[in-house]
Design a protein around this motif. Structure first.
Motif, PDB file in Angstrom:
ATOM      1  N   HIS A 407     -39.631 -26.658 -22.155  1.00 36.40           N
ATOM      2  CA  HIS A 407     -39.164 -25.645 -22.035  1.00 36.40           C
ATOM      3  C   HIS A 407     -40.011 -24.598 -21.772  1.00 36.40           C
ATOM      4  O   HIS A 407     -40.143 -24.502 -22.719  1.00 36.40           O
ATOM      5  N   HIS A 417     -37.518 -25.359 -17.310  1.00 41.00           N
ATOM      6  CA  HIS A 417     -37.614 -27.302 -17.408  1.00 41.00           C
ATOM      7  C   HIS A 417     -38.962 -27.616 -16.733  1.00 41.00           C
ATOM      8  O   HIS A 417     -39.047 -28.372 -16.179  1.00 41.00           O
ATOM      9  N   SER A 555     -33.990 -27.020 -13.810  1.00 37.73           N
ATOM     10  CA  SER A 555     -33.725 -28.085 -14.420  1.00 37.73           C
ATOM     11  C   SER A 555     -34.332 -29.718 -14.147  1.00 37.73           C
ATOM     12  O   SER A 555     -35.050 -29.343 -12.876  1.00 37.73           O
ATOM     13  N   TRP A 564     -22.789 -25.533 -17.831  1.00 34.56           N
ATOM     14  CA  TRP A 564     -23.164 -25.744 -18.971  1.00 34.56           C
ATOM     15  C   TRP A 564     -22.301 -25.308 -20.315  1.00 34.56           C
ATOM     16  O   TRP A 564     -21.999 -26.339 -21.297  1.00 34.56           O
ATOM     17  N   ARG A 633     -32.067 -37.103 -19.873  1.00 34.97           N
ATOM     18  CA  ARG A 633     -30.883 -35.527 -20.371  1.00 34.97           C
ATOM     19  C   ARG A 633     -31.004 -35.088 -21.416  1.00 34.97           C
ATOM     20  O   ARG A 633     -30.919 -33.773 -21.527  1.00 34.97           O
ATOM     21  N   GLU A 636     -33.426 -33.117 -21.859  1.00 33.83           N
ATOM     22  CA  GLU A 636     -34.288 -31.711 -22.360  1.00 33.83           C
ATOM     23  C   GLU A 636     -33.139 -31.541 -22.530  1.00 33.83           C
ATOM     24  O   GLU A 636     -33.337 -29.697 -23.153  1.00 33.83           O
ATOM     25  N   LEU A 640     -33.385 -27.115 -24.027  1.00 38.04           N
ATOM     26  CA  LEU A 640     -32.850 -26.215 -23.541  1.00 38.04           C
ATOM     27  C   LEU A 640     -31.756 -25.325 -24.965  1.00 38.04           C
ATOM     28  O   LEU A 640     -31.572 -24.157 -24.940  1.00 38.04           O
TER      29      LEU A 640
END
Length: 654
Positions: A407, A417, A555, A564, A633, A636, A640
């Motif tokens: 990121h 991202h 993303s 989120w 995912r 990531e 994040l």
């Protein structure tokens, strides 16, 4: 039939009381091991089969785990041992309530060679006994396990000599062929001991042997003769007698409370266990041995104090945080950071006062934040270590870096991202391709690069050594990049030998030095600090309760309408719990706990097991795609999460 097996013997040496709780359905057990997953993660099934190929002609004592026949397996073994010379895989021995199975047992005349195969490494700095004459802690459970096997074999075959050895992965040896680790595969749902698919029959096609056999008959003999002690001051025979008697009779051992054993006890209940009516062995011990009442289990106790290294509190009957003083933690302050003992004292005081407010060294944190250079880069790696090397020239347990996430945070608050990489192709050594992609991702500017803890720095230094021994045409350029963003310390970990001009910033060190949040319960992990930061930050709550397409966040794996943060029962739910599990049959957190018991494995269990599945099991393409997408995912969110924690630190530094 209640027999003391070698696994139960090992469990009893950790704490004799555990034998009372094991295999009882009404008691919760947080370490219910899945043999298939453990075999995948640690490479044990590969190493076993590989070792057997170097002792060919052996006869397997087959098992039926739905109808385990201890006496039958023993009788089969005894019949085979009537031969003058024989090799047996999973030989079984039953003697006066004791039962063992040996990985490879070879009889040559009147000598029995007992070989225990371990997916554990042996290197230049490895040794069994320390300078003080004691067995090294890391080898103690293995040597006592082998001593137990040797004892049962010797008692069963008193006229024969027993020679005991370990078969280990030799970190000094290099593979001389490609794809060695692909030659042994396992079928899910089968007995990992026996149902291995070996894709090669010619031993020469596996190249040079990368395991090593280390005879330990001397160390085993000293254990059997009472030279070394366990369970405080008990000899081997005293341990066997105590554990065998109590397990056979289903008696509670009434073993004294021990800080380190109780802290790590697996027989504790979760909220889900309590809903299912399961009991806590931990609670039972404290009620029985220390007369705790139900109200005592609500009080903040000492067993979760972070990084506590001493057992003295138990001997002083100080079980509760309200009993502790600054002298108990040997409190020492540091004017520039939160010291280790200050952090422990903060946890004690916050817990006993039910104070959920975080503490921060604001000016020191602000100074660190002002020192960074935008744009900021947040990176996270997923790695594996495998016992049998992928490629010619590689050694056992060399690091494999198969995935990263990246990121970027700009000075105006925009978060992107920007990059991700994953390579799970069977038999491919991905490290250099991984590094080239990472270099490309980070070389567009001179902004500060963040990691969380030391893992990324360690991995890159390992890849640098691999590059130095390689013939890659761009290795000098890649090594220069690694040196730019890493540091290197001496063996003590105190003296810095090298520090790159763009050395990565350790966000975890910032957290430990300047910030304490009681919601983490003393943990400093990323997965503890993310939900703690979210539930302490009005900024994060306000921002991430909106769709990512509306908050200047991009993303590579989630749609723009992804939200989120969701409030459940007055608190914000952990974003990791919003992800679909990487493995449909296991929770990612459970896998991290399951795999963490193996010291050869340094990274997250969920990602590691996923990588192993993709490498060593046969799956349909839709299953492969599902696991890879889940990994993307998951990784990531790791980077994040670092962004969110940084934003929270920014917020409180103001």
């Amino acid at each position: 039939m209640r027999l003391l097996t070698k696994s139960r013997f090992k469990l009893g040496l950790e704490c004799p009381n555990k034998l009372y709780y094991t295999n009882k359905r009404d008691y919760a057990n947080q370490k219910q091991e899945d043999p298939f997953l453990m075999a995948l993660a640690e490479g044990g099934f590969q190493v076993e089969e590989y070792a057997r190929m170097h002792h060919p002609g052996g006869i397997m004592i087959e098992s039926d785990y739905n109808n385990y026949d201890y006496q039958g397996y023993h009788d089969q073994t005894q019949e085979l041992l009537n031969q003058e010379n024989v090799i047996i895989y999973e030989a079984a021995f039953l003697f006066e309530g004791l039962f063992i199975r040996a990985d490879i047992l070879e009889k040559r005349g009147n000598v029995i060679y007992l070989r225990e195969i371990k997916a554990k490494s042996w290197g230049d700095n490895s040794f069994f006994v320390g300078v003080r004459g004691d067995i090294k802690a890391e080898w103690k459970p293995y040597l006592w396990d082998l001593a137990f096997q040797s004892y049962v074999v010797q008692k069963t075959l008193p006229s024969l000599k027993v020679v005991s050895s370990f078969v280990l992965a030799d970190k000094n040896k290099k593979a001389t062929v490609n794809g060695m680790n692909q030659m042994f595969r396992i079928k899910k749902g089968t007995d990992a001991r026996a149902d291995i698919q070996t894709l090669v029959t010619d031993l020469s096609s596996l190249g040079d042997f990368v395991l090593i056999e280390k005879e330990v008959s001397s160390e085993v003999s000293k254990i059997l003769n009472g030279h070394f002690k366990q369970l405080v001051d008990k000899s081997f025979l005293e341990c066997v007698e105590l554990l065998s008697k109590n397990y056979k009779s289903n008696n509670f051992s009434s073993w004294a409370v021990d800080y380190s054993a109780c802290k790590k006890c697996e027989f504790k209940t979760t909220s889900q266990d309590e809903k299912e009516g399961k009991r806590s062995g931990f609670n039972n011990c404290l009620k029985t041995m220390e007369a705790w009442g139900n109200v005592d289990f609500i009080k903040p106790n000492i067993f979760d104090i972070w990084d506590w290294r001493y057992d003295k509190l138990v001997s002083q009957k100080k079980f509760f945080k309200k009993q502790l003083t600054e002298d108990d933690v040997n409190l020492k302050s540091d004017s520039s950071r939160i010291s280790r003992t200050e952090r422990q004292w903060l946890q004690i005081v916050k817990d006993r006062e039910d104070d959920l407010k975080f503490e921060v060294l604001q000016s020191e944190l602000k100074k660190e934040i002002r020192s960074v250079k935008y744009p900021l880069h947040f990176i996270d790696f997923e790695t594996a270590t495998v016992a049998l090397p992928f490629h010619e020239g590689r050694k056992p347990y060399e690091t494999i870096a198969f995935q990263f996430s990246h990121h970027i945070m700009y000075e105006d608050g925009k978060v992107e991202h920007a990059n991700e990489y994953i390579n799970t192709e069977k038999g491919v050594f991905p490290n250099f391709d991984f590094l080239r992609n990472l270099k490309k991702a980070l070389s567009g500017d001179r902004g500060s690069v963040f990691r969380y803890s030391s893992h990324e720095n360690t991995v890159l230094n390992h890849i640098r050594k691999q590059l130095e021994d390689s013939t890659e045409v761009d290795k000098d350029e890649l090594i220069e990049f690694i040196l730019l963003i890493t540091n290197q310390k001496d063996k003590s970990g105190k003296k810095v030998l090298h520090k790159g001009e763009r050395d990565m910033v350790d966000l975890c060190k910032w957290v430990k030095d300047y910030y304490y949040n009681p919601l983490t319960k003393g943990s400093n992990s990323l997965k503890a600090y993310l939900p703690a930061s979210i539930n302490s930050s009005s900024y994060l709550q306000g921002k991430y309760s909106n769709p990512i397409g509306e908050i200047n966040l991009s993303s590579l794996n989630f749609d723009t309408d992804k939200v989120w943060l969701k409030r459940v029962g007055g608190v914000f739910k952990d974003p990791y719990l919003e992800l679909e599990p990487i493995h449909s049959e296991y929770a990612d957190y459970d896998l991290d706990d399951l795999i963490s018991s193996n010291e050869e494995i340094k990274d997250g269990g969920a990602a590691l097991v996923a990588y192993a599945k993709l490498q060593y099991t046969d799956m349909e393409q839709f299953e492969v795609d599902a696991i890879k997408n889940a990994l993307l995912r998951y990784c990531e969110l790791d980077t994040l999460a670092m962004v969110m924690i940084f934003e929270h630190l920014q917020e409180i530094s103001r």
